[in-house]
Design an enzyme around this catalytic site. Structure first.
Site, mmCIF file in Angstrom:
data_model
loop_
_atom_site.group_PDB
_atom_site.id
_atom_site.type_symbol
_atom_site.label_atom_id
_atom_site.label_comp_id
_atom_site.label_asym_id
_atom_site.label_seq_id
_atom_site.Cartn_x
_atom_site.Cartn_y
_atom_site.Cartn_z
ATOM 1 N N ARG A 53 33.620 -42.661 29.776
ATOM 2 C CA ARG A 53 33.883 -43.572 28.662
ATOM 3 C C ARG A 53 33.360 -44.976 28.947
ATOM 4 O O ARG A 53 33.040 -45.731 28.033
ATOM 5 C CB ARG A 53 35.389 -43.614 28.365
ATOM 6 N N TYR A 102 23.990 -49.702 2.190
ATOM 7 C CA TYR A 102 24.546 -48.364 2.346
ATOM 8 C C TYR A 102 26.033 -48.363 1.979
ATOM 9 O O TYR A 102 26.794 -49.243 2.391
ATOM 10 C CB TYR A 102 24.351 -47.896 3.784
ATOM 11 N N ASP A 172 19.740 -53.472 10.170
ATOM 12 C CA ASP A 172 19.887 -52.024 10.244
ATOM 13 C C ASP A 172 18.482 -51.452 10.061
ATOM 14 O O ASP A 172 17.921 -51.461 8.962
ATOM 15 C CB ASP A 172 20.832 -51.539 9.146
ATOM 16 N N LYS A 197 19.535 -40.192 12.382
ATOM 17 C CA LYS A 197 18.389 -40.037 11.496
ATOM 18 C C LYS A 197 17.093 -39.831 12.278
ATOM 19 O O LYS A 197 16.963 -38.873 13.019
ATOM 20 C CB LYS A 197 18.317 -41.226 10.551
#
Length: 379
Positions: A53, A102, A172, A197
């Site tokens: 982590r 978005y 972005d 993506k």
């Protein structure tokens, strides 16, 4: 003898971030499927890793690769693009973002972070005057999508960066990918990707990454990786890194197909408008020419009414009706009822006659045949 520093993008996408390990010489980054790491003594770490982590060699290799492709000093990977988004926001911040952003970003800010005192102003980010007018003493971030999702608007990154004095500029860069656009080189402070993506590229892994040249932000993000825990699994990091190795060749094929399909769609009387920055008629075409290598693989189409848009979405056969984008396969969706439902009734509401197409790398003739058949079903 050390390997030469990668120079070209395709070379860097294959080699940056990892050297064959000294133990066995593995060409690909090993999947370090271990939650914890043996220590030589009390808090004496071997190679800097203690608990996945808080850091893992497989995840670190991915971070270094994306940072190298964006020309950044630092990179931090997260479990999704939305996780990468939320670590950039702080209670009390004022945020400026685009009127066609978005829907998931809007939902996060408007429905979740509003309770933390985050405020926002929605503007047309293609207008520097509009951005300037929206800046207040509390403005911490200007958030750009360029190309935007789903209207494919193009914002001049360098012009916005020059305008700002105090607020940080976040871009972005998901729609463009590092192959087509490098916002840090244009003056942005930080860059975000949904690695789900184009970076992953095969619709089989979810993830996100933030890259920056700010040591301060990188330190904060490292703390949040361990403290909040929204990290990718090592298997997801491996799949994403594997996808990146073919990013350059995939993006060229994506763009070849998209450019041809955009022009083909322009010829149909059943189409009201084609939104694609590679078309000379697009209002952001000249800016895209300056700041992008090519124009991307996302096309939005406006039909004459919502019924026609819905009919087109339901009539394709090769192009699959599905959310998301950026994979090798072509996808079509109706944003108003799918990915952007959360902006209904807001200033970001998507026109209901708009269809978004993610153009894949299939044979162009097959894609055009499927599009023509779907157009024939539109009344």
């Amino acid at each position: 003898m050390s390997a030469p520093k990668p120079q070209g993008f395709a070379t860097a996408s294959i080699h940056a971030g990892y050297d064959p390990d000294s133990l066995y010489g593995a060409i690909n980054t090993p999947i370090y499927a271990s939650t914890t790491f043996a220590q030589n003594g009390l808090n004496e770490l071997r190679g800097g890793y203690e608990y996945t982590r808080c850091g893992n060699p497989t995840i670190a290799a991915l971070e270094k690769t994306v940072a190298a492709l964006e020309g950044a000093a630092y990179g931090r990977a997260f479990s999704s693009g939305m996780a990468a988004t939320d670590v950039l926001l702080r209670p009390g911040d004022h945020l400026i973002f685009g009127h066609d952003a978005y829907g998931g970003t809007f939902r996060l800010v408007d429905s979740v972070f509003a309770e933390w005192g985050i405020t926002y102003t929605v503007v047309d980010t293609t207008s520097t005057d509009a951005i300037a007018a929206a800046i207040t003493s509390d403005t911490k971030l200007v958030w750009l999508e360029t190309p935007s999702n789903p209207a494919l608007a193009i914002t001049d990154i360098a012009a916005v960066a020059e305008l700002l004095d105090g607020p940080q500029l976040v871009v972005d860069n998901t729609f463009a990918s590092p192959y087509l656009q490098n916002p840090l080189a244009l003056g942005a402070d930080h860059v975000l990707h949904s690695t789900t993506k184009y970076l992953g590229g095969h619709s089989d892994v979810v993830g996100g990454v933030v890259v920056t040249n700010s040591a301060k932000l990188d330190e904060e993000l490292a703390f949040l990786q361990g403290g909040a825990g929204a990290i990718p699994s090592v298997f997801d990091a491996y799949l994403t890194a594997r996808g990146i190795k073919t990013l350059a060749v995939r993006m060229d094929r994506h763009c070849d197909n998209a450019e041809a399909i955009a022009r083909h769609l322009q010829q149909s009387p059943k189409v009201k408008a084609v939104l694609y920055p590679g078309l000379e008629t697009h209002p952001g075409h000249e800016v895209a020419l300056r700041q992008m290598r090519r124009f991307g693989a996302m096309i939005s189409v406006r039909f004459h009414d919502e019924a026609a848009a819905r009919a087109f979405c339901l009539a394709t056969r090769l192009i699959c009706l599905a959310e998301s984008l950026g994979g090798v396969e072509s996808l079509v969706e109706h944003p108003a009822t799918m990915t952007h439902q959360s902006v209904t009734g807001s200033t970001l509401e998507v026109p209901r006659d708009l269809v978004r197409i993610s153009i894949g790398i299939e044979d162009l003739d097959d894609l055009i045949a499927d599009i023509d058949a779907a157009l024939a079903a539109v009344e």
